[in-house]
Design an enzyme around this catalytic site. Structure first.
Site, PDB file in Angstrom:
ATOM      1  N   TRP A 260       0.864  -1.182   0.000  1.00 43.02           N
ATOM      2  CA  TRP A 260       0.000   0.000   0.000  1.00 43.02           C
ATOM      3  C   TRP A 260       0.905   1.238   0.000  1.00 43.02           C
ATOM      4  O   TRP A 260       1.883   1.298   0.735  1.00 43.02           O
ATOM      5  CB  TRP A 260      -0.921   0.052   1.228  1.00 43.02           C
ATOM      6  CG  TRP A 260      -1.625   1.372   1.292  1.00 43.02           C
ATOM      7  CD1 TRP A 260      -2.675   1.766   0.518  1.00 43.02           C
ATOM      8  CD2 TRP A 260      -1.281   2.505   2.105  1.00 43.02           C
ATOM      9  NE1 TRP A 260      -3.013   3.073   0.819  1.00 43.02           N
ATOM     10  CE2 TRP A 260      -2.175   3.549   1.793  1.00 43.02           C
ATOM     11  CE3 TRP A 260      -0.304   2.736   3.079  1.00 43.02           C
ATOM     12  CZ2 TRP A 260      -2.129   4.800   2.405  1.00 43.02           C
ATOM     13  CZ3 TRP A 260      -0.248   3.985   3.697  1.00 43.02           C
ATOM     14  CH2 TRP A 260      -1.160   5.004   3.358  1.00 43.02           C
TER      15      TRP A 260
ATOM     16  N   GLU B 257      -2.975  -2.861  -2.560  1.00 43.77           N
ATOM     17  CA  GLU B 257      -4.117  -2.290  -1.837  1.00 43.77           C
ATOM     18  C   GLU B 257      -4.452  -0.881  -2.317  1.00 43.77           C
ATOM     19  O   GLU B 257      -3.625   0.025  -2.263  1.00 43.77           O
ATOM     20  CB  GLU B 257      -3.796  -2.258  -0.335  1.00 43.77           C
ATOM     21  CG  GLU B 257      -4.892  -1.602   0.508  1.00 43.77           C
ATOM     22  CD  GLU B 257      -4.589  -1.631   2.011  1.00 43.77           C
ATOM     23  OE1 GLU B 257      -3.485  -2.067   2.399  1.00 43.77           O
ATOM     24  OE2 GLU B 257      -5.459  -1.193   2.781  1.00 43.77           O
TER      25      GLU B 257
ATOM     26  N   LYS C 256      -6.849   2.735  -2.460  1.00 48.88           N
ATOM     27  CA  LYS C 256      -7.416   3.660  -1.485  1.00 48.88           C
ATOM     28  C   LYS C 256      -8.102   4.789  -2.232  1.00 48.88           C
ATOM     29  O   LYS C 256      -7.762   5.098  -3.366  1.00 48.88           O
ATOM     30  CB  LYS C 256      -6.295   4.203  -0.598  1.00 48.88           C
ATOM     31  CG  LYS C 256      -6.784   4.914   0.637  1.00 48.88           C
ATOM     32  CD  LYS C 256      -5.678   5.075   1.650  1.00 48.88           C
ATOM     33  CE  LYS C 256      -6.183   5.842   2.853  1.00 48.88           C
ATOM     34  NZ  LYS C 256      -5.249   5.826   3.962  1.00 48.88           N
TER      35      LYS C 256
ATOM     36  N   ASP D  83      -9.669  -2.952   1.298  1.00 53.02           N
ATOM     37  CA  ASP D  83      -9.789  -2.460   2.675  1.00 53.02           C
ATOM     38  C   ASP D  83     -11.179  -1.856   2.820  1.00 53.02           C
ATOM     39  O   ASP D  83     -11.584  -1.003   2.014  1.00 53.02           O
ATOM     40  CB  ASP D  83      -8.687  -1.422   2.940  1.00 53.02           C
ATOM     41  CG  ASP D  83      -8.694  -0.907   4.365  1.00 53.02           C
ATOM     42  OD1 ASP D  83      -9.758  -0.433   4.826  1.00 53.02           O
ATOM     43  OD2 ASP D  83      -7.637  -0.950   5.018  1.00 53.02           O
TER      44      ASP D  83
ATOM     45  N   HIS E 262     -11.681   1.907   2.444  1.00 55.61           N
ATOM     46  CA  HIS E 262     -11.033   2.621   1.348  1.00 55.61           C
ATOM     47  C   HIS E 262     -11.934   2.938   0.165  1.00 55.61           C
ATOM     48  O   HIS E 262     -11.492   3.017  -0.972  1.00 55.61           O
ATOM     49  CB  HIS E 262      -9.815   1.826   0.870  1.00 55.61           C
ATOM     50  CG  HIS E 262      -8.684   1.893   1.836  1.00 55.61           C
ATOM     51  ND1 HIS E 262      -7.414   1.460   1.546  1.00 55.61           N
ATOM     52  CD2 HIS E 262      -8.627   2.370   3.093  1.00 55.61           C
ATOM     53  CE1 HIS E 262      -6.632   1.649   2.586  1.00 55.61           C
ATOM     54  NE2 HIS E 262      -7.345   2.192   3.546  1.00 55.61           N
TER      55      HIS E 262
ATOM     56  N   HIS F 246      -8.929  -6.371   4.185  1.00 58.67           N
ATOM     57  CA  HIS F 246      -8.555  -5.617   5.377  1.00 58.67           C
ATOM     58  C   HIS F 246      -9.845  -5.229   6.080  1.00 58.67           C
ATOM     59  O   HIS F 246     -10.551  -4.330   5.637  1.00 58.67           O
ATOM     60  CB  HIS F 246      -7.755  -4.363   5.009  1.00 58.67           C
ATOM     61  CG  HIS F 246      -6.283  -4.603   4.929  1.00 58.67           C
ATOM     62  ND1 HIS F 246      -5.365  -3.599   4.773  1.00 58.67           N
ATOM     63  CD2 HIS F 246      -5.566  -5.758   5.040  1.00 58.67           C
ATOM     64  CE1 HIS F 246      -4.146  -4.128   4.762  1.00 58.67           C
ATOM     65  NE2 HIS F 246      -4.242  -5.428   4.912  1.00 58.67           N
TER      66      HIS F 246
ATOM     67  N   ASP G 120     -12.477   7.307   6.186  1.00 54.99           N
ATOM     68  CA  ASP G 120     -11.630   6.138   6.443  1.00 54.99           C
ATOM     69  C   ASP G 120     -10.971   6.268   7.815  1.00 54.99           C
ATOM     70  O   ASP G 120      -9.778   6.475   7.941  1.00 54.99           O
ATOM     71  CB  ASP G 120     -10.560   6.092   5.332  1.00 54.99           C
ATOM     72  CG  ASP G 120      -9.558   4.978   5.540  1.00 54.99           C
ATOM     73  OD1 ASP G 120      -9.934   3.955   6.118  1.00 54.99           O
ATOM     74  OD2 ASP G 120      -8.406   5.145   5.105  1.00 54.99           O
TER      75      ASP G 120
ATOM     76  N   ASP H 193     -10.680   4.133  10.352  1.00 50.89           N
ATOM     77  CA  ASP H 193     -10.014   2.976  10.959  1.00 50.89           C
ATOM     78  C   ASP H 193     -10.491   2.658  12.370  1.00 50.89           C
ATOM     79  O   ASP H 193      -9.696   2.328  13.247  1.00 50.89           O
ATOM     80  CB  ASP H 193      -8.483   3.155  10.940  1.00 50.89           C
ATOM     81  CG  ASP H 193      -7.922   3.107   9.536  1.00 50.89           C
ATOM     82  OD1 ASP H 193      -7.827   2.000   8.983  1.00 50.89           O
ATOM     83  OD2 ASP H 193      -7.599   4.177   8.979  1.00 50.89           O
TER      84      ASP H 193
ATOM     85  N   ASP I 283      -7.321  -4.319  10.018  1.00 55.41           N
ATOM     86  CA  ASP I 283      -6.582  -3.078   9.794  1.00 55.41           C
ATOM     87  C   ASP I 283      -7.356  -1.917  10.418  1.00 55.41           C
ATOM     88  O   ASP I 283      -8.221  -1.335   9.785  1.00 55.41           O
ATOM     89  CB  ASP I 283      -6.375  -2.856   8.290  1.00 55.41           C
ATOM     90  CG  ASP I 283      -5.499  -1.637   8.017  1.00 55.41           C
ATOM     91  OD1 ASP I 283      -4.969  -1.054   8.979  1.00 55.41           O
ATOM     92  OD2 ASP I 283      -5.357  -1.257   6.837  1.00 55.41           O
TER      93      ASP I 283
END
Ligand code: RNT
Ligand code: ZN
Length: 432
Positions: A200, A239, A241, A272, A275, A299, A307, A309, A339
């Site tokens: 990534w 990955e 995004k 992810d 993302h 992820h 995003d 997390d 993640d």
């Protein structure tokens, strides 16, 4: 009832007989719908989940570097005490978390967690020996190990560009770093079996980008150079995004870019959950991608408005992803990883909540009366299908989950919270 009394009771009560009885009732009900409960539990516990190391220390890493460097589009927020400060502390914290999480685990490391002693080693000069403590530790615990190049939080990534940088020297530095990471992954694979090496990069621009193609062409060149050499047992993934902090307008490695890259180059793709656009979910991407790419790395993350997390929870969104993974019949092609990073709560608890939630959603997906629903769909009996899916929501899933935790020899219910609390008092509280 007071919360403290309740938690005390949870920690002390032996739930064995109660769990057995609850599961027995559940078993009858699932069986009526054609679902084999024992098989589902066994499969769910055997699915490897690769747990990210970076929850322990708010994505700080172990490198010694002068001054602050920009984090590269990522941001852990919160100041809860007890963050891990060394490799030993991360390992200690993860051992604690792992003792409370059911099922097969792997560990997921970033290159910035190299342990190079007193010597600073540049990222393009990293070698397997700088990860030997991690590898030995995983071996001792029977965990697989996955790896990630760290193309952020570094002076060479200060302007938000790495593998797609207009300057050749910068691209080459990051290319060498990624190559070093693949060699490290190959070494890990030889020691511990298959190793996922996920790339990534933050590359993007803040505003009104006018040349969107050239950086992508440069990224293709860099990736081709990195991935040219085939490495058995190294699973390469890329990955995408949507945006990063300070890089809101344009991301070089967008979803379309990497999906097409992976499909044409024979590497895996990473989705992810955070993302994509806030209302876009990855669930429906699985059955499409699985037909074109070798491996899909998921992820598991949870965005709130962006995003962000957040710690993974047993949400509709996560359940939809797990449902689609199971329905696709391609669990072997799908790799599960977590993640997220929340620095505002106990970090060990963050791991436990998030990874338990993912395992729970995998189990929930395996318990779907899918064969019946599929028949209804094939017969165009939409009403029966809806009714079946509603029935699914009424079944005593909690009893099955408790039973799975008991089988896996980890605490049932909320008993794990007391363990985390005492770990906090014994270990985390003394960290400053
Ligand atoms: C960042 C990506 C990536 C990182 C880690 C640290 O947006 O999701 O997976 O979170 O590699
Ligand atoms: Zn990710």
């Amino acid at each position: 009832m007071k919360l403290s009394d309740f938690l005390q009771h949870e920690a002390e009560s032996s739930k064995g007989p109660q769990v057995d009885a609850g599961c027995w009732v559940a078993q009858q009900q699932f069986q009526e719908l054609g679902v084999d409960l024992d098989e589902a539990i066994e499969t769910a516990l055997n699915v490897p989940v690769s747990v990210h190391c970076w929850q322990a220390d708010d994505v700080r890493g172990l490198e010694r570097r002068e001054g602050e460097v920009d984090s590269g589009g990522l941001q852990a927020t919160g100041g809860y005490p007890g963050a891990a400060r060394t490799g030993d502390e991360i390992r200690q914290d993860f051992e604690m978390a792992a003792s409370l999480i059911p099922g097969t685990l792997r560990f997921n490391l970033h290159a910035m967690y190299a342990e190079t002693g007193t010597k600073a080693v540049e990222r393009d000069e990293l070698e397997p020996q700088h990860f030997s403590t991690w590898i030995d530790w995983c071996k001792r615990h029977g965990w697989g190990l996955d790896f990630n190049p760290t193309c952020f939080a570094h002076p060479m990534a200060a302007d938000g560009l790495t593998l797609s940088h207009p300057k050749r020297a910068v691209r080459q530095f990051w290319t060498r770093h990624c190559l070093a990471c693949r060699s490290i992954s190959r070494h890990i694979a030889r020691q511990l079996g298959e190793c996922v090496c996920n790339i990534w990069i933050p590359d993007g621009r803040k505003d009104s980008t006018v040349d969107r193609k050239a950086p992508r062409q440069r990224l293709i060149q860099s990736l081709d150079a990195i991935l040219e050499k085939k490495m058995p047992k190294v699973v390469d993934t890329v990955e995408s995004k949507l945006f990063g902090i300070g890089l809101e307008d344009y991301t070089v490695g967008s979803h379309e870019f990497y999906l097409l890259y992976a499909a044409t180059r024979g590497v895996g793709v990473c989705f992810d959950m955070g993302h994509f656009h806030p209302t876009e979910t990855i669930a429906d991407k699985i059955s499409a991608a699985v037909l074109f790419v070798n491996r899909i790395l998921i992820h598991a993350s949870r965005g709130i408005r962006w995003d962000s997390d957040h710690v993974v929870r047993f949400t509709d969104d996560l359940r939809a992803v797990c449902d689609e993974a199971v329905r696709s019949g391609a669990l072997k092609k799908i790799l599960w990883a977590t993640d997220f990073f929340d620095a505002s709560i106990n970090r060990v608890a963050a791991w436990v909540v998030g990874v338990r939630a993912l395992r729970k959603a995998i189990l929930y997906a395996l318990l779907e009366p899918w064969q019946l629903a599929k028949q209804a769909e094939a017969a165009n009996d939409g009403a029966a299908k809806l009714a079946l899916e509603e029935r699914r929501a009424e079944l005593p899933f909690g009893a099955v989950w408790d039973y799975a935790c008991m089988q896996a020899d980890v605490p049932v219910g909320l008993a794990w919270l007391a363990d985390v609390r005492s770990y906090e008092e014994r270990v985390l509280a003394s960290r400053s």
